[in-house]
Scaffold this motif. Structure first.
Motif, PDB file in Angstrom:
ATOM      1  N   SER A 149       0.837  -1.211   0.000  1.00 53.28           N
ATOM      2  CA  SER A 149       0.000   0.000   0.000  1.00 53.28           C
ATOM      3  C   SER A 149       0.863   1.248   0.000  1.00 53.28           C
ATOM      4  N   LEU A 150       1.906   1.227   0.788  1.00 53.06           N
ATOM      5  CA  LEU A 150       2.836   2.354   0.790  1.00 53.06           C
ATOM      6  C   LEU A 150       3.533   2.468  -0.566  1.00 53.06           C
ATOM      7  N   ALA A 151       3.781   1.340  -1.209  1.00 52.13           N
ATOM      8  CA  ALA A 151       4.385   1.352  -2.546  1.00 52.13           C
ATOM      9  C   ALA A 151       3.481   2.064  -3.550  1.00 52.13           C
ATOM     10  N   VAL A 152       2.172   1.906  -3.406  1.00 51.28           N
ATOM     11  CA  VAL A 152       1.237   2.607  -4.288  1.00 51.28           C
ATOM     12  C   VAL A 152       1.396   4.116  -4.122  1.00 51.28           C
ATOM     13  N   VAL A 153       1.516   4.561  -2.884  1.00 48.58           N
ATOM     14  CA  VAL A 153       1.712   5.990  -2.613  1.00 48.58           C
ATOM     15  C   VAL A 153       3.020   6.465  -3.237  1.00 48.58           C
ATOM     16  N   GLU A 154       4.074   5.694  -3.041  1.00 45.15           N
ATOM     17  CA  GLU A 154       5.378   6.061  -3.613  1.00 45.15           C
ATOM     18  C   GLU A 154       5.315   6.099  -5.140  1.00 45.15           C
ATOM     19  N   ALA A 155       4.578   5.174  -5.730  1.00 44.43           N
ATOM     20  CA  ALA A 155       4.436   5.163  -7.187  1.00 44.43           C
ATOM     21  C   ALA A 155       3.709   6.426  -7.659  1.00 44.43           C
ATOM     22  N   LYS A 156       2.653   6.802  -6.944  1.00 40.67           N
ATOM     23  CA  LYS A 156       1.913   8.020  -7.300  1.00 40.67           C
ATOM     24  C   LYS A 156       2.812   9.239  -7.235  1.00 40.67           C
ATOM     25  N   LEU A 157       3.809   9.212  -6.345  1.00 41.28           N
ATOM     26  CA  LEU A 157       4.753  10.318  -6.211  1.00 41.28           C
ATOM     27  C   LEU A 157       5.917  10.202  -7.200  1.00 41.28           C
ATOM     28  N   GLY A 158       5.966   9.081  -7.932  1.00 38.07           N
ATOM     29  CA  GLY A 158       7.017   8.879  -8.926  1.00 38.07           C
ATOM     30  C   GLY A 158       8.333   8.400  -8.349  1.00 38.07           C
ATOM     31  N   HIS A 159       8.322   7.877  -7.142  1.00 42.12           N
ATOM     32  CA  HIS A 159       9.535   7.403  -6.476  1.00 42.12           C
ATOM     33  C   HIS A 159       9.780   5.938  -6.819  1.00 42.12           C
ATOM     34  N   ARG A 160      10.442   5.726  -7.919  1.00 44.73           N
ATOM     35  CA  ARG A 160      10.627   4.368  -8.451  1.00 44.73           C
ATOM     36  C   ARG A 160      11.422   3.453  -7.515  1.00 44.73           C
ATOM     37  N   ASP A 161      12.538   3.926  -6.975  1.00 42.56           N
ATOM     38  CA  ASP A 161      13.369   3.074  -6.118  1.00 42.56           C
ATOM     39  C   ASP A 161      12.628   2.660  -4.848  1.00 42.56           C
ATOM     40  N   ALA A 162      11.951   3.616  -4.222  1.00 47.48           N
ATOM     41  CA  ALA A 162      11.186   3.305  -3.006  1.00 47.48           C
ATOM     42  C   ALA A 162      10.059   2.323  -3.323  1.00 47.48           C
ATOM     43  N   THR A 163       9.430   2.519  -4.479  1.00 44.27           N
ATOM     44  CA  THR A 163       8.359   1.623  -4.913  1.00 44.27           C
ATOM     45  C   THR A 163       8.887   0.201  -5.066  1.00 44.27           C
ATOM     46  N   ASP A 164       9.990   0.050  -5.774  1.00 40.63           N
ATOM     47  CA  ASP A 164      10.562  -1.288  -5.992  1.00 40.63           C
ATOM     48  C   ASP A 164      10.945  -1.958  -4.680  1.00 40.63           C
ATOM     49  N   LYS A 165      11.534  -1.199  -3.771  1.00 39.06           N
ATOM     50  CA  LYS A 165      11.945  -1.744  -2.475  1.00 39.06           C
ATOM     51  C   LYS A 165      10.729  -2.253  -1.701  1.00 39.06           C
ATOM     52  N   LEU A 166       9.675  -1.479  -1.671  1.00 37.97           N
ATOM     53  CA  LEU A 166       8.480  -1.866  -0.927  1.00 37.97           C
ATOM     54  C   LEU A 166       7.766  -3.064  -1.561  1.00 37.97           C
ATOM     55  N   VAL A 167       7.717  -3.101  -2.883  1.00 36.43           N
ATOM     56  CA  VAL A 167       7.115  -4.257  -3.555  1.00 36.43           C
ATOM     57  C   VAL A 167       7.918  -5.510  -3.232  1.00 36.43           C
ATOM     58  N   ASN A 168       9.228  -5.402  -3.314  1.00 34.97           N
ATOM     59  CA  ASN A 168      10.078  -6.560  -3.002  1.00 34.97           C
ATOM     60  C   ASN A 168       9.881  -7.028  -1.568  1.00 34.97           C
ATOM     61  N   GLU A 169       9.745  -6.088  -0.625  1.00 36.61           N
ATOM     62  CA  GLU A 169       9.517  -6.455   0.768  1.00 36.61           C
ATOM     63  C   GLU A 169       8.170  -7.158   0.944  1.00 36.61           C
ATOM     64  N   SER A 170       7.173  -6.712   0.205  1.00 38.31           N
ATOM     65  CA  SER A 170       5.851  -7.333   0.345  1.00 38.31           C
ATOM     66  C   SER A 170       5.826  -8.749  -0.237  1.00 38.31           C
ATOM     67  N   LEU A 171       6.658  -8.999  -1.232  1.00 34.96           N
ATOM     68  CA  LEU A 171       6.663 -10.311  -1.893  1.00 34.96           C
ATOM     69  C   LEU A 171       7.701 -11.294  -1.342  1.00 34.96           C
ATOM     70  N   GLU A 172       8.650 -10.783  -0.587  1.00 34.57           N
ATOM     71  CA  GLU A 172       9.747 -11.627  -0.093  1.00 34.57           C
ATOM     72  C   GLU A 172       9.213 -12.810   0.716  1.00 34.57           C
ATOM     73  N   GLY A 173       9.534 -14.004   0.264  1.00 28.47           N
ATOM     74  CA  GLY A 173       9.158 -15.214   0.970  1.00 28.47           C
ATOM     75  C   GLY A 173       7.672 -15.527   0.963  1.00 28.47           C
ATOM     76  N   ILE A 174       6.920 -14.916   0.065  1.00 26.03           N
ATOM     77  CA  ILE A 174       5.465 -15.080   0.056  1.00 26.03           C
ATOM     78  C   ILE A 174       5.037 -16.530  -0.197  1.00 26.03           C
ATOM     79  N   HIS A 175       5.863 -17.283  -0.885  1.00 24.54           N
ATOM     80  CA  HIS A 175       5.532 -18.687  -1.169  1.00 24.54           C
ATOM     81  C   HIS A 175       5.840 -19.600   0.019  1.00 24.54           C
ATOM     82  N   ASN A 176       6.487 -19.056   1.036  1.00 29.17           N
ATOM     83  CA  ASN A 176       6.893 -19.870   2.187  1.00 29.17           C
ATOM     84  C   ASN A 176       6.040 -19.635   3.429  1.00 29.17           C
TER      85      ASN A 176
END
Length: 137
Positions: A21-48
Motif C-alpha cells: 500500500s505504501l508502494a502505491v503511494v510512492e508510485a503516485k509520487l514517482g519514487h521508483r526506487d522506493a516503490t521497488d523496495k516496498l514491492v520486493n519487501e511485500s513479496l519476499e518469501g510469500i511462497h513460504n
C-alpha cells in the motif's frame, strides 16, 4: 503506523499489505526506487508462508502501481505471477481484477491475442463470482 508497529520477526499478511500500500503511494509520487523496495519487501518469501486470500491483493496492487508508472512489462510479469499464485491455492479472489489489468496493458501494447484472452477470463470470473473489476486508474 501499522508498519512502525510491526514485529521485526517476520512479514505478516498485514505487514505485507502495508508495504505494498505504501508502494502505491510512492508510485503516485514517482519514487521508483522506493516503490521497488516496498514491492520486493511485500513479496519476499510469500511462497513460504501460510496462504491467506488477502495475499492475492499484493499482486494486484503491485500490478496497479506498475501500471501507474507505465512499466508495462513489469505489470504483465507481476500480474501473471499473481494469477499463478491464486490458482496454485485454488483461489478465485482478485482474478477478475488481475485479468482486467492484464487486458488493459495488452491493449496499450497492442497485443490483441493477450487482450482477448484476458478480457474473456476477466468476464468469466466477474460473472461467476460477482466480482466487478476496479477500473478507475
Amino acid at each position: 503506523m501499522s508498519l512502525t508497529n510491526a514485529r521485526e520477526t517476520g512479514n505478516s499478511v498485514l505487514t505485507r499489505l502495508g508495504h505494498v500500500s505504501l508502494a502505491v503511494v510512492e508510485a503516485k509520487l514517482g519514487h521508483r526506487d522506493a516503490t521497488d523496495k516496498l514491492v520486493n519487501e511485500s513479496l519476499e518469501g510469500i511462497h513460504n508462508i501460510n496462504y491467506e486470500e488477502d495475499l492475492n491483493i499484493i499482486f494486484y496492487l503491485s500490478g496497479f502501481l506498475f501500471f501507474e508508472l507505465q512499466r508495462w512489462d513489469d505489470v504483465i510479469d507481476i500480474v501473471l505471477k499473481g494469477i499463478d499464485f491464486a490458482t496454485e491455492h485454488n483461489s478465485h479472489y482478485m482474478l477478475a481484477n488481475l485479468y482486467h489489468i492484464l487486458a488493459r496493458v495488452a491493449d496499450l501494447k497492442e497485443e490483441e491475442n493477450l487482450r482477448n484472452e484476458a478480457e474473456t477470463r476477466e468476464r468469466t470470473f466477474a460473472e461467476l463470482f460477482h466480482e466487478k473489476p476496479f477500473d478507475r486508474f
